[in-house]
Design a protein around this motif. Sequence first.
Motif, mmCIF file in Angstrom:
data_model
loop_
_atom_site.group_PDB
_atom_site.id
_atom_site.type_symbol
_atom_site.label_atom_id
_atom_site.label_comp_id
_atom_site.label_asym_id
_atom_site.label_seq_id
_atom_site.Cartn_x
_atom_site.Cartn_y
_atom_site.Cartn_z
ATOM 1 N N GLU B 131 0.894 -1.094 0.102
ATOM 2 C CA GLU B 131 -0.080 -0.035 0.003
ATOM 3 C C GLU B 131 0.800 1.216 0.096
ATOM 4 O O GLU B 131 0.412 2.069 -0.760
ATOM 5 C CB GLU B 131 -0.839 0.008 1.139
ATOM 6 N N HIS B 132 1.943 1.247 0.870
ATOM 7 C CA HIS B 132 3.038 2.221 0.918
ATOM 8 C C HIS B 132 3.594 2.543 -0.620
ATOM 9 O O HIS B 132 3.592 3.932 -0.967
ATOM 10 C CB HIS B 132 3.992 1.946 1.813
ATOM 11 N N ILE B 133 3.856 1.363 -1.264
ATOM 12 C CA ILE B 133 4.546 1.568 -2.844
ATOM 13 C C ILE B 133 3.413 2.256 -3.549
ATOM 14 O O ILE B 133 3.616 3.265 -4.242
ATOM 15 C CB ILE B 133 5.036 0.147 -3.029
ATOM 16 N N ALA B 134 2.207 1.659 -3.623
ATOM 17 C CA ALA B 134 1.142 2.320 -4.413
ATOM 18 C C ALA B 134 0.817 3.687 -4.030
ATOM 19 O O ALA B 134 0.523 4.427 -5.021
ATOM 20 C CB ALA B 134 -0.090 1.656 -3.985
ATOM 21 N N ALA B 135 0.980 4.253 -2.786
ATOM 22 C CA ALA B 135 0.743 5.612 -2.519
ATOM 23 C C ALA B 135 1.819 6.589 -2.713
ATOM 24 O O ALA B 135 1.661 7.699 -2.644
ATOM 25 C CB ALA B 135 0.234 5.785 -1.079
ATOM 26 N N ASN B 136 3.038 6.022 -3.238
ATOM 27 C CA ASN B 136 4.009 6.894 -3.177
ATOM 28 C C ASN B 136 4.437 7.069 -4.481
ATOM 29 O O ASN B 136 5.713 6.914 -4.930
ATOM 30 C CB ASN B 136 5.283 6.420 -2.271
ATOM 31 N N SER B 137 3.716 7.308 -5.796
ATOM 32 C CA SER B 137 3.886 7.194 -6.962
ATOM 33 C C SER B 137 5.037 8.341 -7.332
ATOM 34 O O SER B 137 5.429 8.446 -8.519
ATOM 35 C CB SER B 137 2.729 7.387 -7.905
ATOM 36 N N ASP B 138 5.383 9.128 -6.548
ATOM 37 C CA ASP B 138 6.175 10.198 -6.714
ATOM 38 C C ASP B 138 7.686 10.221 -5.866
ATOM 39 O O ASP B 138 8.369 11.029 -5.907
ATOM 40 C CB ASP B 138 5.520 11.740 -6.415
ATOM 41 N N ARG B 144 11.105 2.159 -2.626
ATOM 42 C CA ARG B 144 12.258 1.231 -2.526
ATOM 43 C C ARG B 144 12.601 0.655 -0.950
ATOM 44 O O ARG B 144 12.997 -0.323 -0.780
ATOM 45 C CB ARG B 144 13.667 1.583 -3.186
ATOM 46 N N GLU B 145 12.672 1.697 0.162
ATOM 47 C CA GLU B 145 12.558 1.285 1.369
ATOM 48 C C GLU B 145 11.457 0.275 1.556
ATOM 49 O O GLU B 145 11.858 -0.715 2.332
ATOM 50 C CB GLU B 145 12.011 2.607 2.043
ATOM 51 N N HIS B 146 10.231 0.234 1.159
ATOM 52 C CA HIS B 146 9.253 -0.675 1.416
ATOM 53 C C HIS B 146 9.340 -1.872 0.616
ATOM 54 O O HIS B 146 8.837 -3.004 1.218
ATOM 55 C CB HIS B 146 7.775 -0.238 1.182
ATOM 56 N N LEU B 147 10.078 -1.834 -0.382
ATOM 57 C CA LEU B 147 10.503 -3.143 -1.103
ATOM 58 C C LEU B 147 11.517 -4.104 -0.138
ATOM 59 O O LEU B 147 11.171 -5.210 -0.508
ATOM 60 C CB LEU B 147 11.227 -2.514 -2.300
#
Lengths: 150, 210
Positions: B131-138, B144-147
């Motif tokens: 969800e964090h990766i999806a919400a941080n499209s910019d 990458r931190e959440h990856l």
Amino acid sequence: MKKILKRTLVGLLVVLVGIQFIPTDTNQQDGIPETDIRYVYGVPEKVLKVLETSCYDCHSNNTNYPWYSKVQPVRLLMDKHIRERKKELNFSEFGSYSERRKRNKMRAITEQIEKSKMPLPSYLLMHEEAKLSKTDKEILDNFFNDIRKE
Amino acid sequence: MNIKRISVFSLAVSGSLFLASCGNSSNTENHNDMSHEHHEGMEHDHGSHQDSESNERSVSSNSGELKGDLTSIMSSYFSLNESLVKDNASSAAKSSENLVEALKVFKAEGLTEEAQNEVSEIQESAIENAEHIAANSDNIEHQREHLVSLSIDIKDLIAIIGTTQKLYEDYCPMANNNEGAIWISQTKEINNPYMGSNMPTCGKVKRVIE
């Protein structure tokens, strides 16, 4: 022209008075819950002090409300922010997180602190005391890194 | 007359502010329903995609019994990584939305209670990361931190559920602020989602998962 201006101002005043009656959340609870991070790990006093000063307003069940929180629409924005931030990380409920989620959170905490992303600059504008000094950062960093490596 | 109109307007404004403050949760639910529908479409797409790459699949089947179907999750995870390799944050966000939906509908079968609990925890954690990766499209750095955490979740999920596909656990010591991080790939060659175009081939295969 003058009439319109007057009416607009009156209308604005009505709005401002009207929104003062919007019900608010109060993010405060009696006592410290068993799930608070201080009971999960042996959190040294100095670590706890930094957490409480710089993080607990938004990331715990106890917000220390400033005077301007009594004024709308400030409180509305504040309530929304606190709801969202607590969902993200709540030190009062840290003990209820799974081990995996605890690890994730600690990794994220150290990252945010090292990169000076937290506390938010907008929060620091009105909370100068919450600014993390170099020593504060080291205290938190060491504490969370030690737990992660255990 | 005019004053009356203005007051009605003011009341309406304060009223809508009030509604806005209370209507949050129902909005989110609606959104979830919609994305769910979208997901079913995605799964379909995946079927054809899989066929075209069947030569990449391992012929030797997994000896352990599969405890669920990870294809939909893995497909979104791989396309997320591909986007990050290309430094494309907005496409990474889109893949991650699909990943969230795939993770939400995933059900494991025939697990012990203990293993099922662990799978639920992995799902919860992976959904939060995705969800964090999806919400941080910019903000590709934050994606990458959440990856880092997401990839550990995916690895642990595979370990419990099993896979018929030959997969690789790759490791890059420079990722994650030089703390090192792993990711899962379906090809042996290194395509580093953490470093992107800066150092796309940094890293090595740490383990083969079959």
